[in-house]
Design an enzyme around this catalytic site. Sequence first.
Site, PDB file in Angstrom:
ATOM      1  N   ASP A  30       0.974  -1.185  -0.107  1.00  0.00           N
ATOM      2  CA  ASP A  30       0.258   0.133  -0.075  1.00  0.00           C
ATOM      3  C   ASP A  30       0.841   1.209  -0.076  1.00  0.00           C
ATOM      4  O   ASP A  30       1.288   1.499   0.412  1.00  0.00           O
ATOM      5  CB  ASP A  30      -0.950   0.481   1.014  1.00  0.00           C
ATOM      6  N   TYR A  35       3.450   9.104  -0.581  1.00  0.00           N
ATOM      7  CA  TYR A  35       4.382   9.177   0.334  1.00  0.00           C
ATOM      8  C   TYR A  35       5.853   8.925  -0.594  1.00  0.00           C
ATOM      9  O   TYR A  35       7.164   8.561   0.001  1.00  0.00           O
ATOM     10  CB  TYR A  35       4.261   7.289   0.738  1.00  0.00           C
TER      11      TYR A  35
END
Length: 259
Positions: A30, A35
Amino acid sequence: MPVIGLGVYQNPNCKPACLAALQSGYRHIDSARAYKNETQVGEAVRDSGLPRQDIFVTSKINKIGGGYQSCLNAIGDSLKNFGFDYLDLYLIHSAYGGKTARLEAWEALLAARKAGKLRSVGVSNYNVKHLEEIREAGLEAPSVNQIELHPFCQQKAIVDYCRSHGIVVQAYTPLVRGEFGNPVLQELSKKYGKDPAQILIRWSLQHNFVPLPKSQNPDRVRSNIEVFNFEISGEDIEKLDKLDRGKDGAVTWNPVDVD
């Protein structure tokens, strides 16, 4: 969708953790645009030697205010970062941006799925009112809603809505960021001979959530998937269920109440 996934939040150098995960039996990673590690995840998938189709990869769009085309461009950029022809799941990262932006972004995700760039689409940090917006607009419901979820923050109204509408609930921060001092958690850890992280992951699985435990430590990554050789009793699940503190139990941003 594999029932447990590796979270890579705040891990820009996530390739070692991803490789450890894939070598240990994980088949679900994920990620998210926010990120800044989509490229690392793609490299790990290729270097693992596993067939791409055997690995379920998720990413998320975090900026939806630019409109429909901007969202499509973001999806294309994600695919370029990963080096993939498609993603297994793509989510709207949060409900920030307002109703118009949310619905335009959702329509963009549906279009990208129709074009074969995405296998499935969903949302993250959506409350009932945000999910209802989609239904009221006459659009297809998300396949997934990813929310903060653990015994201390159970988000029951959101979970109940998702279950009644066939939406899979993914649990992020299932390990409460390592805050393992709760006496009930310690008691059950000793009783079952499992570490607190494994107890929390098992709780999530037994509630039919899809937990996404995160660790940068390869040993912890491997330990976190060793949860299929025991089961917590119904009585002990109830003990964990009673730890719910509602929103006060959240340990992350948990932005489910935005307008």
